[in-house]
Design a protein around this motif. Structure first.
Motif, mmCIF file in Angstrom:
data_model
loop_
_atom_site.group_PDB
_atom_site.id
_atom_site.type_symbol
_atom_site.label_atom_id
_atom_site.label_comp_id
_atom_site.label_asym_id
_atom_site.label_seq_id
_atom_site.Cartn_x
_atom_site.Cartn_y
_atom_site.Cartn_z
ATOM 1 N N PHE A 198 10.469 -39.484 -8.103
ATOM 2 C CA PHE A 198 10.661 -40.934 -8.042
ATOM 3 C C PHE A 198 11.205 -41.502 -9.356
ATOM 4 O O PHE A 198 11.191 -42.715 -9.553
ATOM 5 N N SER A 199 11.698 -40.637 -10.223
ATOM 6 C CA SER A 199 12.148 -41.103 -11.537
ATOM 7 C C SER A 199 13.343 -42.044 -11.444
ATOM 8 O O SER A 199 13.576 -42.852 -12.350
ATOM 9 N N GLY A 200 14.131 -41.949 -10.365
ATOM 10 C CA GLY A 200 15.288 -42.816 -10.228
ATOM 11 C C GLY A 200 15.017 -44.087 -9.436
ATOM 12 O O GLY A 200 15.942 -44.865 -9.188
ATOM 13 N N TRP A 201 13.770 -44.303 -9.042
ATOM 14 C CA TRP A 201 13.420 -45.470 -8.213
ATOM 15 C C TRP A 201 13.640 -46.752 -9.004
ATOM 16 O O TRP A 201 13.164 -46.921 -10.114
ATOM 17 N N LYS A 202 14.319 -47.702 -8.390
ATOM 18 C CA LYS A 202 14.696 -48.944 -9.055
ATOM 19 C C LYS A 202 14.025 -50.165 -8.422
ATOM 20 O O LYS A 202 13.788 -51.179 -9.090
ATOM 21 N N ASN A 237 12.777 -48.084 -12.887
ATOM 22 C CA ASN A 237 13.166 -46.994 -13.777
ATOM 23 C C ASN A 237 13.747 -47.492 -15.095
ATOM 24 O O ASN A 237 14.257 -46.713 -15.887
ATOM 25 N N GLU A 238 13.643 -48.787 -15.332
ATOM 26 C CA GLU A 238 14.058 -49.376 -16.603
ATOM 27 C C GLU A 238 12.834 -49.829 -17.400
ATOM 28 O O GLU A 238 12.884 -50.776 -18.177
ATOM 29 N N TRP A 239 11.716 -49.120 -17.212
ATOM 30 C CA TRP A 239 10.422 -49.509 -17.780
ATOM 31 C C TRP A 239 10.418 -49.521 -19.303
ATOM 32 O O TRP A 239 9.569 -50.183 -19.915
ATOM 33 N N ILE A 240 11.368 -48.827 -19.952
ATOM 34 C CA ILE A 240 11.398 -48.814 -21.425
ATOM 35 C C ILE A 240 11.596 -50.233 -21.985
ATOM 36 O O ILE A 240 11.223 -50.519 -23.134
ATOM 37 N N THR A 241 12.136 -51.134 -21.168
ATOM 38 C CA THR A 241 12.332 -52.510 -21.616
ATOM 39 C C THR A 241 11.008 -53.218 -21.892
ATOM 40 O O THR A 241 10.955 -54.135 -22.721
ATOM 41 N N THR A 242 9.933 -52.799 -21.204
ATOM 42 C CA THR A 242 8.641 -53.452 -21.407
ATOM 43 C C THR A 242 8.065 -53.179 -22.796
ATOM 44 O O THR A 242 7.697 -54.128 -23.500
ATOM 45 N N PRO A 269 15.908 -43.138 -15.890
ATOM 46 C CA PRO A 269 15.244 -43.855 -16.974
ATOM 47 C C PRO A 269 15.631 -43.279 -18.335
ATOM 48 O O PRO A 269 15.655 -42.053 -18.510
ATOM 49 N N LEU A 270 15.936 -44.157 -19.265
ATOM 50 C CA LEU A 270 16.320 -43.700 -20.601
ATOM 51 C C LEU A 270 15.154 -42.986 -21.269
ATOM 52 O O LEU A 270 13.995 -43.369 -21.100
ATOM 53 N N LEU A 277 5.061 -46.278 -9.976
ATOM 54 C CA LEU A 277 5.620 -45.277 -9.060
ATOM 55 C C LEU A 277 6.524 -44.306 -9.806
ATOM 56 O O LEU A 277 6.444 -43.087 -9.616
ATOM 57 N N VAL A 278 7.383 -44.822 -10.664
ATOM 58 C CA VAL A 278 8.291 -43.964 -11.435
ATOM 59 C C VAL A 278 7.510 -43.034 -12.365
ATOM 60 O O VAL A 278 7.829 -41.849 -12.493
ATOM 61 N N LEU A 279 6.475 -43.563 -13.002
ATOM 62 C CA LEU A 279 5.758 -42.793 -14.013
ATOM 63 C C LEU A 279 4.670 -41.884 -13.434
ATOM 64 O O LEU A 279 4.352 -40.845 -14.026
ATOM 65 N N HIS A 280 4.105 -42.245 -12.277
ATOM 66 C CA HIS A 280 2.939 -41.504 -11.769
ATOM 67 C C HIS A 280 3.078 -41.022 -10.337
ATOM 68 O O HIS A 280 2.192 -40.325 -9.841
#
Length: 395
Positions: A239-243, A164-169, A372-373, A216-219
């Motif tokens: 699943f938006s909070g999945w880490k 859920n920290e995918w914005i880092t990519t 996720p931010l 998983l978080v996004l789809h």
């Protein structure tokens, strides 16, 4: 862009014609000896693409070159059979175009498919980039490492250890994109010319450590694991909070740096959306791939991008070298983030790196809010991390 070698051509000539550093041409053609180019040989010219153009009334080769700020010979290089005295309206020729826009958008949901698409396009335009497959995720997605630079000091960046920290990519990918555009164009970033950084350093970048988790978080869950994942997620379809990774193991709690402390005190005792450190350290394929990479590449320093908190951590058990504090002070200045030496945490990638290698390691908590931010934070986060990226290579 690809060109064919003509009699008398050299890498130095191409460097002058296209106004790009000869090092980038050499590194875009790693299997070609610069001193023995063969007529007809295909050569990669980084940073340019060839575009088809239809001749219009009044066109001349000189006019087309001047309008595009090109050397005339670049047009002949792409069109070896072109007769400038016999241009006909509606004739089609190829013209080189310098790519000045960014491939990586960043202001969008950034899943594994988007990462692969951007990587393919970046390597196509900038073949001095090298992409390595360092392992596979649980579901068999490639774990990609990007290599760039010709120095003997390896500096490592990674992102999306946590799903859920995918914005880092996209932040990390956009930093890479700006760096390589600057290299080709010769323009400084914040007053710093980047070619010396390229010559001094070798970057190792893993932009998405946890691709299964990000998707998983996004789809949502893949069909073959849907029931299992919903049960692990306590019956929720959100699943938006999945880490964790797709098996419910927190990848940044898996490293043998006092792992047993985290194992004892973490609340989940079985696979869960977050915080479960596994039954043993180094059980997950993503974790093993990252540990192996550190061992093989022997990073001089490591920066891991997470969210959130607008702070970074740089000490571990008083094992960090004096250089770490010098870097931390600079990172704090250029980012505005709080510099935190010690926190009560173990078994992370940064922790393990310092524990094993006694070299500078940093965990950055990008942005501020609840993961996720929102993607609306991307511009600010990117601006904050650009100075950190440059300082990591410069100092």
């Amino acid at each position: 862009m690809k060109v064919q070698v003509r009699p008398g051509d050299t890498f130095w000539l191409y460097s002058q014609l296209f106004r790009i550093p000869v090092q980038l041409i050499e590194d875009s053609n790693p299997n070609v000896l610069p001193t023995s180019l063969m007529v007809g040989q295909t050569i990669n010219i980084p940073g340019f693409i060839a575009e088809e153009y239809m001749i219009q009334q009044g066109d001349t080769i000189s006019k087309l070159a001047k309008e595009r700020n090109l050397a005339i010979d670049t047009i002949f290089l792409l069109n070896p059979n072109l007769n400038p005295n016999r241009l006909q309206i509606n004739d089609r020729i190829l013209l080189p175009r310098l790519v000045t826009d960014f491939v990586v958008d960043g202001n969008e949901a950034y899943d594994f498919g988007k990462l692969e698409k951007d990587l393919h396009r970046l390597v196509e335009i900038y073949p001095f980039l090298k992409v390595n497959r360092i392992g596979d995720s649980v579901l068999g997605k490639p774990l990609y490492e990007i290599e760039i630079g010709r120095g003997n000091r390896t500096i490592h960046f990674n992102a999306s250890f946590h799903a859920n920290e995918w914005i880092t990519t996209p932040v990390l990918m956009r930093l890479l994109n700006e760096f390589i555009v600057s290299l080709v164009r010769g323009n400084p970033i914040r007053g710093i010319f980047t070619l010396p950084l390229y010559n001094r350093n070798r970057l190792s970048i893993v932009p998405m450590v946890n691709p299964d988790g990000v998707d998983l978080v996004l789809h949502g869950p893949p069909e073959e694991m849907k029931e299992e994942l919903i049960e692990m997620n306590k019956g929720s379809l959100d699943f938006s909070g999945w880490k964790a990774n797709i098996r419910g193991v927190d990848l940044n709690n898996q490293y043998p740096a006092y792992w047993e402390i985290e194992k004892k005190r973490k609340e989940p005792k079985s696979p869960a959306p977050r915080d479960y450190p596994g039954d043993e350290p180094l059980t997950e394929p993503e974790v093993m791939a990252m540990a192996d990479l550190a061992q093989r590449k022997q990073f001089a320093r490591l920066l891991a991008f997470h969210t959130q908190g607008r702070e970074f951590y740089w000490g571990y058990e008083n094992l960090e070298p004096p250089e770490s504090e010098v870097l931390a002070n600079e990172f704090a200045k250029v980012s505005g983030y709080d510099s935190v030496r010690y926190i009560d945490s173990h078994a992370g990638y940064k922790d393990w790196f310092i524990y094993i290698y006694r070299r500078p390691g940093f965990t950055f908590e990008l942005g501020y809010g609840v993961n996720p931010l929102p993607i609306t934070q991307f511009p600010q986060i990117y601006d904050e991390m650009l100075g950190v990226f440059l300082a990591a290579l410069y100092m």
